[in-house]
Design a protein around this motif. Structure first.
Motif, PDB file in Angstrom:
ATOM      1  N   ASP A 175      -3.355  25.885  -3.786  1.00 20.81           N
ATOM      2  CA  ASP A 175      -2.545  26.277  -2.623  1.00 20.81           C
ATOM      3  C   ASP A 175      -3.300  26.165  -1.308  1.00 20.81           C
ATOM      4  OD1 ASP A 175      -0.337  26.995  -4.199  1.00 20.81           O
ATOM      5  OD2 ASP A 175      -1.107  29.016  -4.515  1.00 20.81           O
TER       6      ASP A 175
ATOM      7  N   ARG B 275       0.761  21.664   0.636  1.00 24.56           N
ATOM      8  CA  ARG B 275      -0.391  21.741  -0.263  1.00 24.56           C
ATOM      9  C   ARG B 275      -0.627  20.499  -1.106  1.00 24.56           C
ATOM     10  NH1 ARG B 275       2.432  26.787  -2.828  1.00 24.56           N
ATOM     11  NH2 ARG B 275       4.074  25.245  -2.496  1.00 24.56           N
TER      12      ARG B 275
ATOM     13  N   GLU C 241      -2.825  36.999  -8.644  1.00 22.81           N
ATOM     14  CA  GLU C 241      -2.874  36.369  -7.330  1.00 22.81           C
ATOM     15  C   GLU C 241      -2.311  37.389  -6.339  1.00 22.81           C
ATOM     16  OE1 GLU C 241      -0.968  32.648  -4.876  1.00 22.81           O
ATOM     17  OE2 GLU C 241       0.247  33.911  -6.163  1.00 22.81           O
TER      18      GLU C 241
ATOM     19  N   ASP D 165       9.244  23.555  -6.621  1.00 23.49           N
ATOM     20  CA  ASP D 165       7.959  24.058  -6.133  1.00 23.49           C
ATOM     21  C   ASP D 165       6.885  23.836  -7.195  1.00 23.49           C
ATOM     22  OD1 ASP D 165       5.890  25.344  -4.823  1.00 23.49           O
ATOM     23  OD2 ASP D 165       6.540  27.360  -5.426  1.00 23.49           O
TER      24      ASP D 165
ATOM     25  N   ASP E 130       1.416  35.360 -10.992  1.00 22.92           N
ATOM     26  CA  ASP E 130       1.747  34.680  -9.743  1.00 22.92           C
ATOM     27  C   ASP E 130       2.340  35.661  -8.736  1.00 22.92           C
ATOM     28  OD1 ASP E 130       2.332  32.016  -8.392  1.00 22.92           O
ATOM     29  OD2 ASP E 130       4.343  32.857  -8.456  1.00 22.92           O
TER      30      ASP E 130
ATOM     31  N   HIS F 151      10.152  35.523  -9.333  1.00 25.05           N
ATOM     32  CA  HIS F 151      11.359  34.738  -9.120  1.00 25.05           C
ATOM     33  C   HIS F 151      11.578  33.798 -10.303  1.00 25.05           C
ATOM     34  CE1 HIS F 151       7.819  32.988  -7.012  1.00 25.05           C
ATOM     35  NE2 HIS F 151       8.122  31.929  -7.725  1.00 25.05           N
TER      36      HIS F 151
HETATM   37  C1  GLC Z   1       1.884  31.228  -5.887  1.00 27.64           C
HETATM   38  C2  GLC Z   1       1.454  29.889  -6.427  1.00 27.64           C
HETATM   39  C3  GLC Z   1       2.061  28.833  -5.562  1.00 27.64           C
HETATM   40  C4  GLC Z   1       3.578  28.972  -5.624  1.00 27.64           C
HETATM   41  C5  GLC Z   1       4.026  30.374  -5.259  1.00 27.64           C
HETATM   42  C6  GLC Z   1       5.457  30.626  -5.635  1.00 27.64           C
HETATM   43  O1  GLC Z   1       1.417  31.424  -4.599  1.00 27.64           O
HETATM   44  O2  GLC Z   1       0.070  29.808  -6.484  1.00 27.64           O
HETATM   45  O3  GLC Z   1       1.655  27.553  -5.935  1.00 27.64           O
HETATM   46  O4  GLC Z   1       4.158  28.071  -4.722  1.00 27.64           O
HETATM   47  O5  GLC Z   1       3.278  31.348  -5.924  1.00 27.64           O
HETATM   48  O6  GLC Z   1       5.590  30.749  -7.021  1.00 27.64           O
END
Ligand code: GLC
Length: 530
Positions: free
Chosen positions: A314, A397, A252, A45, A191, A88
């Protein structure tokens, strides 16, 4: 990280590329730089699946490169913010590898959410869904190959969620936070903050079959914005308050309301948070005005500065979002063909709106060039896990992550060595959008950003928190006054707006005469007495 600039010729952006291009950021006029994850990662990711939170992936550089970046950025007056992914780890993180090996009931599995399945083990433990599509649970097999327990992953299966009630998890992340603060970073972006706590017992959320991950609609969810998340944020704030200098956190958090969001920035929690309501608002005066009002009203009681953002790694780039017929509400259907000239015009106006509002503004790399979303990437180039997880129905994305065009007339546009292919292909028509080309053009989007960011620092009217709507009109105009002598006017309607008597134009997003054309914003110097 991966799309900014490549210094070692592997087609992937890296710390060396960032260092080499720091003068661009200083000249642009930003105060700080947030870098998405540069940690060792299998890249399931885009680097948000981390195997070691205290190191740098060799594809991006070394810790020594990071130290040099910090020193050089600070020398140019640019602060550095790193990404903290604490909901995670990677499935290849030593903790998860040990959890798989140790088996059910072990302390090693206690760092994650391993549970037995329902219906004799064949069904996931509950109905929670993944942000990338499908269930939030994946079943593991025993060393002998027999189906065994399930583990929770809010994002991709390669990103198992850690259990924050486990003291080893808490301690482990304390060490990560200290590691980066000790190294001298100025801030930390948190995050997926609302995912970090789960309701005890992991009860069903009541998701309908096929439900989408629309977290801004969820209230009282057992796996999103659970109140216990704030204990984690307080823990980190207490750590950072022990450090010298101004260290700042930004979270976020896509949550249900501006009020819920304000909880993330209470005095003993984070300093700022991204304002996704603003990013997701359609180009409509009444919706933007509602979001601005709700943001200011919700943050005032907690004393946190508002922030504003139009694009991110994103979300589809705002030039393209604004290029189609605008929905009445957030999340409404976006229809019709894209008119990118209209989209760019609106995007430039939105920039002056963004930078005139009180508080902080977050920019996403490439928006200063007016880059559009790349909507036609070949499917075999797509790397976002959403593409696979959605059964090839949602592209994901990658279209906003295409490497930046710096110079020259053909790809890779100075992003990497001439004979190297960037990790995502760049459209040839970006020749007209390179930093080099736009630097030479006073009317370019890059020149507009530079001028606006310079004025934002210089104009006394833009300092401080003062903000007042001017009583203006027919619902298609946003007009406000900041400090004495500064006004901003945005025309989102279809008719030109007379400018006579409103003040002297300081900067406009498109040329203005004695009228403000549709989809145009202007900064005005006014008689301070008014
Ligand atoms: C947040 C990040 C994104 C990522 C997700 C999982 O939303 O901005 O890019 O995929 O977390 O870590």
């Amino acid at each position: 990280m991966r799309s900014f600039a490549d210094s070692n010729g592997d087609g992937l952006g890296d710390v060396g590329g960032l260092r080499a291009r720091l003068p661009h950021l200083a000249e642009l006029g930003v105060d700080a730089l947030w870098v998405t994850p540069w940690y060792p990662s299998p890249m399931a990711d885009g680097g948000y699946d981390i195997t070691d939170h205290r190191d740098v992936d060799p594809r991006f550089g070394t810790l020594a490169d990071v130290d040099a970046l910090l020193e050089e950025a600070h020398g140019l007056g640019v602060r550095v913010v790193v990404d903290l992914v604490a909901n995670h780890t990677s499935e290849q993180h030593p903790w998860f590898v040990a959890a798989l090996a140790a088996g059910p009931g072990s302390a090693e599995r206690g760092r994650y959410f391993f549970r037995d399945g329902r219906a004799g083990g064949d069904q996931p433990p509950n109905d929670w869904i993944s942000a990338f599509g499908g269930p939030a649970w994946t079943r593991v097999t025993s060393p002998g190959g027999a189906p065994e327990q399930w583990y929770l992953h809010t994002f991709a299966p390669e990103q198992p969620d850690v259990d924050w009630s486990d003291p080893q998890v808490q301690q482990g992340y304390d060490d990560v936070v200290r590691f980066w603060l000790d190294r001298g970073v100025d801030g930390i972006r948190v995050d997926a903050a609302p995912a970090m706590a789960k309701a005890p017992g992991l009860p069903d959320a009541g998701h309908a079959p096929g439900a989408r991950f629309d977290s801004h609609l969820w209230q009282d969810s057992p796996h999103w914005d659970v109140d216990e998340v704030h204990a984690i944020l307080r823990r980190w704030r207490a750590i950072s308050d022990g450090y010298p200098g101004d260290r700042a956190f930004v979270t976020e958090a896509v949550v249900h309301s501006a009020e819920r969001l304000s909880r993330y920035v209470r005095p003993d929690e984070m300093h700022t948070t991204f304002n996704f309501d603003f990013l997701h608002a359609p180009w409509r005066a009444e919706r933007l005005r509602q979001v601005i009002d709700a943001t200011l009203a919700a943050l005032r009681p907690v004393g946190a500065p508002p922030t504003w953002v139009l694009s991110s790694h994103d979300d589809p780039r705002h030039v393209t979002r604004y290029s189609r017929e605008q929905p009445a509400e957030r999340g409404g259907p976006v229809s019709g063909p894209a008119d990118l000239a209209v989209g760019l015009r609106r995007a430039r106006a939105a920039t002056l709106l963004l930078l005139a509002l009180p508080g902080g503004a977050y920019l996403y790399q490439g928006e200063e060039l007016g880059l559009p979303e790349v909507e036609d990437l070949p499917v075999d180039a797509l790397q976002d896990p959403t593409w696979e997880r959605s059964g090839h129905t949602v592209r994901g994305r990658d279209g906003c992550r295409v490497p930046l065009p710096w110079s020259g007339e053909a790809p890779p546009f100075g992003f990497t060595a001439t004979d190297v292919r960037p990790w995502l292909p760049q459209p040839p028509e970006w020749a007209a959008l390179t930093v080099e080309r736009q630097s030479a053009d006073p009317e370019s989007t890059l020149s507009l950003y530079r001028a606006a960011l310079r004025l934002r620092r210089e104009l006394p009217g833009l300092a401080g928190e003062r903000f007042r709507w001017d009583d203006d009109g027919d619902g298609s105009v946003l007009a406000f006054t900041r400090g004495a002598g500064f006004g901003c006017l945005v025309n989102l309607g279809e008719r030109p707006l007379p400018l006579a008597g409103r003040g002297v134009a300081l900067l406009s997003s498109s040329p203005v005469t004695d009228e403000l054309p549709p989809d145009t914003a202007v900064w005005l110097e006014r008689d301070p007495a008014t």
